[in-house]
Design a protein around this motif. Structure first.
Motif, PDB file in Angstrom:
ATOM      1  N   ALA A  24       0.813  -1.224   0.000  1.00 13.11           N
ATOM      2  CA  ALA A  24       0.000   0.000   0.000  1.00 13.11           C
ATOM      3  C   ALA A  24       0.841   1.266   0.000  1.00 13.11           C
ATOM      4  N   VAL A  25       1.993   1.232  -0.656  1.00 10.07           N
ATOM      5  CA  VAL A  25       2.824   2.427  -0.749  1.00 10.07           C
ATOM      6  C   VAL A  25       2.140   3.476  -1.615  1.00 10.07           C
ATOM      7  N   ASP A  26       1.643   3.047  -2.769  1.00  8.64           N
ATOM      8  CA  ASP A  26       0.940   3.954  -3.689  1.00  8.64           C
ATOM      9  C   ASP A  26      -0.439   3.399  -4.025  1.00  8.64           C
ATOM     10  N   ALA A  27      -1.063   2.774  -3.045  1.00  3.64           N
ATOM     11  CA  ALA A  27      -2.390   2.184  -3.254  1.00  3.64           C
ATOM     12  C   ALA A  27      -3.072   2.058  -1.902  1.00  3.64           C
ATOM     13  N   PRO A  28      -4.384   2.145  -1.846  1.00  2.00           N
ATOM     14  CA  PRO A  28      -5.083   1.948  -0.573  1.00  2.00           C
ATOM     15  C   PRO A  28      -4.932   0.499  -0.111  1.00  2.00           C
ATOM     16  N   GLU A  29      -4.774   0.309   1.181  1.00  2.00           N
ATOM     17  CA  GLU A  29      -4.589  -1.031   1.720  1.00  2.00           C
ATOM     18  C   GLU A  29      -5.788  -1.933   1.411  1.00  2.00           C
ATOM     19  N   ASN A  30      -5.510  -3.238   1.325  1.00  2.00           N
ATOM     20  CA  ASN A  30      -6.569  -4.244   1.168  1.00  2.00           C
ATOM     21  C   ASN A  30      -7.460  -3.994  -0.049  1.00  2.00           C
ATOM     22  N   THR A  31      -6.854  -3.505  -1.124  1.00  2.00           N
ATOM     23  CA  THR A  31      -7.593  -3.305  -2.363  1.00  2.00           C
ATOM     24  C   THR A  31      -6.953  -4.140  -3.466  1.00  2.00           C
ATOM     25  N   MET A  32      -7.672  -4.272  -4.561  1.00  2.00           N
ATOM     26  CA  MET A  32      -7.142  -5.036  -5.687  1.00  2.00           C
ATOM     27  C   MET A  32      -5.845  -4.416  -6.193  1.00  2.00           C
ATOM     28  N   LEU A  33      -5.748  -3.095  -6.164  1.00  2.00           N
ATOM     29  CA  LEU A  33      -4.527  -2.434  -6.606  1.00  2.00           C
ATOM     30  C   LEU A  33      -3.363  -2.748  -5.676  1.00  2.00           C
ATOM     31  N   ALA A  34      -3.598  -2.717  -4.365  1.00  7.31           N
ATOM     32  CA  ALA A  34      -2.539  -3.044  -3.409  1.00  7.31           C
ATOM     33  C   ALA A  34      -2.069  -4.479  -3.587  1.00  7.31           C
ATOM     34  N   PHE A  35      -3.004  -5.380  -3.851  1.00  5.63           N
ATOM     35  CA  PHE A  35      -2.619  -6.776  -4.081  1.00  5.63           C
ATOM     36  C   PHE A  35      -1.816  -6.903  -5.375  1.00  5.63           C
ATOM     37  N   ALA A  36      -2.272  -6.236  -6.412  1.00  5.81           N
ATOM     38  CA  ALA A  36      -1.562  -6.297  -7.692  1.00  5.81           C
ATOM     39  C   ALA A  36      -0.157  -5.724  -7.565  1.00  5.81           C
ATOM     40  N   ARG A  37      -0.012  -4.649  -6.804  1.00  8.91           N
ATOM     41  CA  ARG A  37       1.316  -4.039  -6.618  1.00  8.91           C
ATOM     42  C   ARG A  37       2.242  -5.010  -5.877  1.00  8.91           C
ATOM     43  N   ALA A  38       1.716  -5.697  -4.869  1.00  8.79           N
ATOM     44  CA  ALA A  38       2.533  -6.657  -4.128  1.00  8.79           C
ATOM     45  C   ALA A  38       2.978  -7.806  -5.022  1.00  8.79           C
ATOM     46  N   ILE A  39       2.063  -8.306  -5.809  1.00  9.77           N
ATOM     47  CA  ILE A  39       2.380  -9.420  -6.698  1.00  9.77           C
ATOM     48  C   ILE A  39       3.390  -8.985  -7.762  1.00  9.77           C
ATOM     49  N   ALA A  40       3.234  -7.771  -8.275  1.00  7.95           N
ATOM     50  CA  ALA A  40       4.183  -7.251  -9.266  1.00  7.95           C
ATOM     51  C   ALA A  40       5.583  -7.127  -8.677  1.00  7.95           C
ATOM     52  N   ALA A  41       5.662  -6.877  -7.359  1.00  6.93           N
ATOM     53  CA  ALA A  41       6.957  -6.775  -6.683  1.00  6.93           C
ATOM     54  C   ALA A  41       7.579  -8.140  -6.420  1.00  6.93           C
ATOM     55  N   GLY A  42       6.802  -9.204  -6.618  1.00  6.94           N
ATOM     56  CA  GLY A  42       7.318 -10.549  -6.434  1.00  6.94           C
ATOM     57  C   GLY A  42       6.697 -11.328  -5.297  1.00  6.94           C
ATOM     58  N   ALA A  43       5.735 -10.742  -4.591  1.00 12.22           N
ATOM     59  CA  ALA A  43       5.109 -11.433  -3.464  1.00 12.22           C
ATOM     60  C   ALA A  43       4.235 -12.585  -3.953  1.00 12.22           C
ATOM     61  N   THR A  44       4.321 -13.702  -3.265  1.00  8.79           N
ATOM     62  CA  THR A  44       3.450 -14.839  -3.565  1.00  8.79           C
ATOM     63  C   THR A  44       2.448 -15.093  -2.448  1.00  8.79           C
ATOM     64  N   TYR A  45       2.602 -14.350  -1.339  1.00 10.29           N
ATOM     65  CA  TYR A  45       1.674 -14.444  -0.212  1.00 10.29           C
ATOM     66  C   TYR A  45       1.093 -13.063   0.082  1.00 10.29           C
ATOM     67  N   ILE A  46      -0.222 -13.010   0.215  1.00  8.48           N
ATOM     68  CA  ILE A  46      -0.918 -11.789   0.610  1.00  8.48           C
ATOM     69  C   ILE A  46      -1.577 -12.028   1.958  1.00  8.48           C
ATOM     70  N   GLU A  47      -1.329 -11.138   2.914  1.00  2.02           N
ATOM     71  CA  GLU A  47      -2.041 -11.180   4.191  1.00  2.02           C
ATOM     72  C   GLU A  47      -3.204 -10.203   4.112  1.00  2.02           C
ATOM     73  N   THR A  48      -4.403 -10.670   4.500  1.00  2.00           N
ATOM     74  CA  THR A  48      -5.562  -9.799   4.414  1.00  2.00           C
ATOM     75  C   THR A  48      -6.587 -10.154   5.481  1.00  2.00           C
ATOM     76  N   ASP A  49      -7.724  -9.441   5.466  1.00  3.04           N
ATOM     77  CA  ASP A  49      -8.722  -9.550   6.529  1.00  3.04           C
ATOM     78  C   ASP A  49     -10.114  -9.553   5.910  1.00  3.04           C
ATOM     79  N   VAL A  50     -11.044 -10.203   6.590  1.00  2.00           N
ATOM     80  CA  VAL A  50     -12.413 -10.217   6.067  1.00  2.00           C
ATOM     81  C   VAL A  50     -13.440  -9.901   7.153  1.00  2.00           C
ATOM     82  N   HIS A  51     -14.420  -9.104   6.755  1.00  2.00           N
ATOM     83  CA  HIS A  51     -15.650  -8.886   7.501  1.00  2.00           C
ATOM     84  C   HIS A  51     -16.793  -9.350   6.602  1.00  2.00           C
ATOM     85  N   ALA A  52     -18.003  -9.318   7.112  1.00  2.00           N
ATOM     86  CA  ALA A  52     -19.171  -9.663   6.309  1.00  2.00           C
ATOM     87  C   ALA A  52     -20.002  -8.421   6.043  1.00  2.00           C
TER      88      ALA A  52
END
Length: 255
Positions: A24-52
């Motif tokens: 979430a350096v240049d993206a809001p946390e826990n969003t599709m963009l933040a996930f895409a940025r992490a994966i583009a950097a080489g991450a294979t694990y995403i930590e996240t949270d869920v509510h209903a």
């Protein structure tokens, strides 16, 4: 050494870098963009949270309310998934569902913290429908939530809740190996801060005790590269970090 997970979640070699709420350096946390940025950097694990949501959909969100991330009043569980999907979080991002994240990033492993009792059933449903049991780890601070999700997803990887961690930590400090193993039965990891309950968890003897019990040790939330390096040299198996880009560079240096 930590046991192999029947789910395949822990099949890649350690150390692991968990992108905490994405990158979430240049993206809001826990969003599709933040996930895409992490994966583009080489991450294979995403930590996240869920509510209903109000209509029973698993929503990616850390907080129960909207004030910090959206600057408005209200709670996640008071709005439908469609309504949450229209709330602007910045950078063209909106609340997304767990199903969207799992299906949009099919090669990524997700570490999912279930934040509310109402999120248990929709989390199980989302993971099952996405065919993602083999690439998720489910956890919760609350043991009832954690165990309920784990029961609903046979073979899923899971890490210790607070009530499972505390006796294991005390037993590790006292070097009571059978109690450490018993406290962590059925789990594949402990995911911990450096200190808890007045005790330092990242001591070599404690790490060794957890490893002897067959679980990995993942430490959160570490953003300083020097500290990442020190922890990995101590033998921790994973770093949970807001700066997956920096952590991946540290891992590359050590390898």
């Amino acid at each position: 050494m930590p046991r192999d997970s029947t789910s395949g979640y822990l099949s890649p070699a350690v150390p692991r870098v968990f992108a905490h709420r994405g990158l979430a350096v240049d993206a809001p946390e826990n969003t599709m963009l933040a996930f895409a940025r992490a994966i583009a950097a080489g991450a294979t694990y995403i930590e996240t949270d869920v509510h209903a949501s109000a209509d029973g959909v698993a929503i990616i969100a850390h907080d129960p309310d909207l004030s910090r991330v959206a600057g408005r009043s209200g709670r996640v569980d008071q709005l439908t998934a469609a309504e949450l999907g229209r709330i602007d979080l910045g950078h063209g991002q909106f609340f997304c569902t767990l199903a969207q994240a799992l299906t949009s990033f099919p090669d990524t492993r997700f570490n999912i913290d279930v934040k509310s009792a109402s999120a248990v059933a929709p989390t199980i449903s989302s993971i099952t429908n996405a065919g993602a049991v083999h690439r998720v780890l489910v956890t919760s601070f609350d043991e009832r939530r954690r165990s309920a999700v784990a029961r609903g997803l046979p073979g899923v990887a899971s890490s210790a809740s607070a009530s499972r961690l505390l006796p294991a930590l005390v037993a590790a400090k006292l070097r009571i190996a059978p109690l450490v193993t018993w406290s962590l039965r059925g789990l594949v990891a402990v995911q911990v801060p450096e200190k808890a309950a007045g005790m330092r968890i990242t001591r070599p003897s404690v790490i060794a005790a957890f490893h002897a019990a067959g679980v990995e040790v993942h430490v959160w939330t570490i953003n300083d590269p020097a500290r990442m390096r020190s922890l990995l040299e101590l033998g921790v198996d994973g770093i949970v970090t807001d700066r997956a880009d920096l952590a991946l560079a540290v891992v590359a240096e050590l390898n």
